[in-house]
Design a protein around this motif. Sequence first.
Motif, PDB file in Angstrom:
ATOM      1  N   MET A  56      71.146  70.475  14.257  1.00  0.00           N
ATOM      2  CA  MET A  56      70.985  71.919  14.307  1.00  0.00           C
ATOM      3  C   MET A  56      69.818  72.429  13.467  1.00  0.00           C
ATOM      4  SD  MET A  56      75.003  72.923  14.389  1.00  0.00           S
ATOM      5  CE  MET A  56      74.719  74.669  14.408  1.00  0.00           C
ATOM      6  N   SER A  57      69.377  71.654  12.507  1.00  0.00           N
ATOM      7  CA  SER A  57      68.308  72.120  11.618  1.00  0.00           C
ATOM      8  C   SER A  57      66.976  72.315  12.350  1.00  0.00           C
ATOM      9  CB  SER A  57      68.122  71.162  10.449  1.00  0.00           C
ATOM     10  OG  SER A  57      67.661  69.912  10.910  1.00  0.00           O
ATOM     11  N   SER A  58      66.806  71.664  13.491  1.00  0.00           N
ATOM     12  CA  SER A  58      65.543  71.791  14.223  1.00  0.00           C
ATOM     13  C   SER A  58      65.617  72.786  15.378  1.00  0.00           C
ATOM     14  CB  SER A  58      65.105  70.420  14.750  1.00  0.00           C
ATOM     15  OG  SER A  58      66.079  69.908  15.631  1.00  0.00           O
ATOM     16  N   LEU A  59      66.707  73.514  15.477  1.00  0.00           N
ATOM     17  CA  LEU A  59      66.829  74.523  16.529  1.00  0.00           C
ATOM     18  C   LEU A  59      65.970  75.734  16.182  1.00  0.00           C
ATOM     19  CD1 LEU A  59      70.634  74.351  17.316  1.00  0.00           C
ATOM     20  CD2 LEU A  59      68.739  73.248  18.501  1.00  0.00           C
ATOM     21  N   PRO A  60      65.578  76.507  17.188  1.00  0.00           N
ATOM     22  CA  PRO A  60      64.703  77.655  16.921  1.00  0.00           C
ATOM     23  C   PRO A  60      65.323  78.641  15.946  1.00  0.00           C
ATOM     24  CG  PRO A  60      65.196  77.459  19.276  1.00  0.00           C
ATOM     25  CD  PRO A  60      65.926  76.386  18.587  1.00  0.00           C
ATOM     26  N   SER A  61      64.492  79.195  15.097  1.00  0.00           N
ATOM     27  CA  SER A  61      64.956  80.115  14.049  1.00  0.00           C
ATOM     28  C   SER A  61      65.027  81.562  14.535  1.00  0.00           C
ATOM     29  CB  SER A  61      64.021  80.018  12.843  1.00  0.00           C
ATOM     30  OG  SER A  61      62.685  80.266  13.247  1.00  0.00           O
ATOM     31  N   ARG A  62      64.717  81.761  15.797  1.00  0.00           N
ATOM     32  CA  ARG A  62      64.785  83.109  16.370  1.00  0.00           C
ATOM     33  C   ARG A  62      65.128  83.000  17.850  1.00  0.00           C
ATOM     34  NH1 ARG A  62      60.651  83.856  19.780  1.00  0.00           N
ATOM     35  NH2 ARG A  62      58.612  82.967  19.359  1.00  0.00           N
ATOM     36  N   VAL A  63      65.481  84.131  18.436  1.00  0.00           N
ATOM     37  CA  VAL A  63      65.741  84.194  19.864  1.00  0.00           C
ATOM     38  C   VAL A  63      64.415  84.020  20.600  1.00  0.00           C
ATOM     39  CG1 VAL A  63      66.543  85.691  21.745  1.00  0.00           C
ATOM     40  CG2 VAL A  63      67.745  85.695  19.550  1.00  0.00           C
ATOM     41  N   LEU A  64      64.420  83.191  21.626  1.00  0.00           N
ATOM     42  CA  LEU A  64      63.201  82.962  22.394  1.00  0.00           C
ATOM     43  C   LEU A  64      62.896  84.163  23.277  1.00  0.00           C
ATOM     44  CD1 LEU A  64      63.830  79.240  23.366  1.00  0.00           C
ATOM     45  CD2 LEU A  64      62.461  80.145  21.484  1.00  0.00           C
ATOM     46  N   GLU A  66      60.056  86.140  26.304  1.00  0.00           N
ATOM     47  CA  GLU A  66      59.151  85.870  27.425  1.00  0.00           C
ATOM     48  C   GLU A  66      57.811  85.410  26.849  1.00  0.00           C
ATOM     49  OE1 GLU A  66      59.926  85.648  30.488  1.00  0.00           O
ATOM     50  OE2 GLU A  66      61.873  86.649  30.428  1.00  0.00           O
ATOM     51  N   GLY A  67      57.231  84.422  27.480  1.00  0.00           N
ATOM     52  CA  GLY A  67      55.947  83.901  27.026  1.00  0.00           C
ATOM     53  C   GLY A  67      56.074  82.719  26.080  1.00  0.00           C
ATOM     54  N   ASP A  68      57.255  82.492  25.511  1.00  0.00           N
ATOM     55  CA  ASP A  68      57.450  81.322  24.649  1.00  0.00           C
ATOM     56  C   ASP A  68      57.449  80.071  25.524  1.00  0.00           C
ATOM     57  OD1 ASP A  68      57.633  82.764  22.312  1.00  0.00           O
ATOM     58  OD2 ASP A  68      59.821  82.776  22.260  1.00  0.00           O
ATOM     59  N   SER A  69      56.576  79.151  25.195  1.00  0.00           N
ATOM     60  CA  SER A  69      56.472  77.919  25.973  1.00  0.00           C
ATOM     61  C   SER A  69      56.247  76.745  25.025  1.00  0.00           C
ATOM     62  CB  SER A  69      55.306  78.035  26.967  1.00  0.00           C
ATOM     63  OG  SER A  69      55.206  76.868  27.738  1.00  0.00           O
ATOM     64  N   PRO A  70      57.308  75.985  24.762  1.00  0.00           N
ATOM     65  CA  PRO A  70      57.148  74.848  23.862  1.00  0.00           C
ATOM     66  C   PRO A  70      56.228  73.807  24.489  1.00  0.00           C
ATOM     67  CG  PRO A  70      59.307  74.820  24.900  1.00  0.00           C
ATOM     68  CD  PRO A  70      58.635  76.084  25.319  1.00  0.00           C
ATOM     69  N   PRO A  71      55.474  73.098  23.714  1.00  0.00           N
ATOM     70  CA  PRO A  71      55.478  72.991  22.258  1.00  0.00           C
ATOM     71  C   PRO A  71      54.443  73.885  21.583  1.00  0.00           C
ATOM     72  CG  PRO A  71      54.168  71.215  23.150  1.00  0.00           C
ATOM     73  CD  PRO A  71      54.651  72.045  24.322  1.00  0.00           C
ATOM     74  N   ASN A  72      54.132  75.007  22.193  1.00  0.00           N
ATOM     75  CA  ASN A  72      53.053  75.853  21.673  1.00  0.00           C
ATOM     76  C   ASN A  72      53.526  77.245  21.273  1.00  0.00           C
ATOM     77  OD1 ASN A  72      51.010  73.842  22.225  1.00  0.00           O
ATOM     78  ND2 ASN A  72      51.338  74.315  24.368  1.00  0.00           N
ATOM     79  N   ILE A  73      54.645  77.334  20.591  1.00  0.00           N
ATOM     80  CA  ILE A  73      55.133  78.628  20.122  1.00  0.00           C
ATOM     81  C   ILE A  73      54.651  78.780  18.678  1.00  0.00           C
ATOM     82  CG2 ILE A  73      57.129  80.110  19.762  1.00  0.00           C
ATOM     83  CD1 ILE A  73      58.612  78.355  21.848  1.00  0.00           C
ATOM     84  N   ALA A  74      53.685  79.665  18.489  1.00  0.00           N
ATOM     85  CA  ALA A  74      52.943  79.759  17.227  1.00  0.00           C
ATOM     86  C   ALA A  74      53.818  80.042  16.013  1.00  0.00           C
ATOM     87  CB  ALA A  74      51.857  80.821  17.349  1.00  0.00           C
ATOM     88  N   LEU A  76      56.931  79.271  15.476  1.00  0.00           N
ATOM     89  CA  LEU A  76      57.989  78.290  15.227  1.00  0.00           C
ATOM     90  C   LEU A  76      57.366  77.034  14.635  1.00  0.00           C
ATOM     91  CD1 LEU A  76      60.283  78.537  18.394  1.00  0.00           C
ATOM     92  CD2 LEU A  76      60.516  79.713  16.204  1.00  0.00           C
ATOM     93  N   SER A  77      58.143  76.320  13.857  1.00  0.00           N
ATOM     94  CA  SER A  77      57.640  75.111  13.204  1.00  0.00           C
ATOM     95  C   SER A  77      57.403  74.004  14.233  1.00  0.00           C
ATOM     96  CB  SER A  77      58.654  74.622  12.162  1.00  0.00           C
ATOM     97  OG  SER A  77      59.809  74.100  12.810  1.00  0.00           O
ATOM     98  N   ALA A  78      56.679  72.993  13.812  1.00  0.00           N
ATOM     99  CA  ALA A  78      56.427  71.833  14.674  1.00  0.00           C
ATOM    100  C   ALA A  78      57.750  71.183  15.070  1.00  0.00           C
ATOM    101  CB  ALA A  78      55.528  70.833  13.956  1.00  0.00           C
ATOM    102  N   GLU A  79      58.689  71.130  14.135  1.00  0.00           N
ATOM    103  CA  GLU A  79      59.995  70.532  14.410  1.00  0.00           C
ATOM    104  C   GLU A  79      60.763  71.349  15.459  1.00  0.00           C
ATOM    105  OE1 GLU A  79      62.867  70.571  11.151  1.00  0.00           O
ATOM    106  OE2 GLU A  79      63.381  68.514  11.657  1.00  0.00           O
ATOM    107  N   GLU A  80      60.713  72.672  15.338  1.00  0.00           N
ATOM    108  CA  GLU A  80      61.393  73.534  16.320  1.00  0.00           C
ATOM    109  C   GLU A  80      60.737  73.396  17.691  1.00  0.00           C
ATOM    110  OE1 GLU A  80      62.936  77.343  13.738  1.00  0.00           O
ATOM    111  OE2 GLU A  80      60.766  77.021  13.883  1.00  0.00           O
ATOM    112  N   ASN A  81      59.409  73.390  17.733  1.00  0.00           N
ATOM    113  CA  ASN A  81      58.697  73.203  18.995  1.00  0.00           C
ATOM    114  C   ASN A  81      59.029  71.850  19.615  1.00  0.00           C
ATOM    115  OD1 ASN A  81      56.735  75.309  20.011  1.00  0.00           O
ATOM    116  ND2 ASN A  81      56.284  75.343  17.827  1.00  0.00           N
ATOM    117  N   HIS A  82      59.122  70.825  18.794  1.00  0.00           N
ATOM    118  CA  HIS A  82      59.449  69.481  19.292  1.00  0.00           C
ATOM    119  C   HIS A  82      60.857  69.469  19.888  1.00  0.00           C
ATOM    120  CE1 HIS A  82      59.373  65.149  19.650  1.00  0.00           C
ATOM    121  NE2 HIS A  82      60.524  65.097  19.012  1.00  0.00           N
TER     122      HIS A  82
END
Length: 103
Positions: A56-64, A66-74, A76-82
Amino acid sequence: MWNAQQSSLLTSSSCNVRLDHYAAPEVTFSHSWISSADYVAAVHFHSNVKKSELFMSSLPSRVLQEGDSPPNIADLSAEENHALSIFKHMNFLNKIMGKDDVT
C-alpha cells in the motif's frame, strides 16, 4: 484476515454507483486494485498488516484525475508512477485474457 479482505472487496462493488463521480483514471485504478486481490489470492499470499503496508505504501497519494497517465504523472513519486504502471499492465493482461469487468 484474508476472508475479511475478500469481504471488503466484494462489498466495495456496492459503491460502483459512486464511480460516476470520479475521473476515468481513478475508476480504472479502483478496478485494478480490486482485481489485484485475485492475483494475490492465486499465489496464496499470507497477508498481515506489515506485509500489506509494503504493497500500500506505493499507491497514489491522491485521487487520479483526467489526463493522469502513468508513468508520467508529474506530482506523483517514481514509486507511485511505477505501481500505477504495473496496474496498467495488469489491466492489459486481463483484457487479452477475456476478463470482462476491467475498464
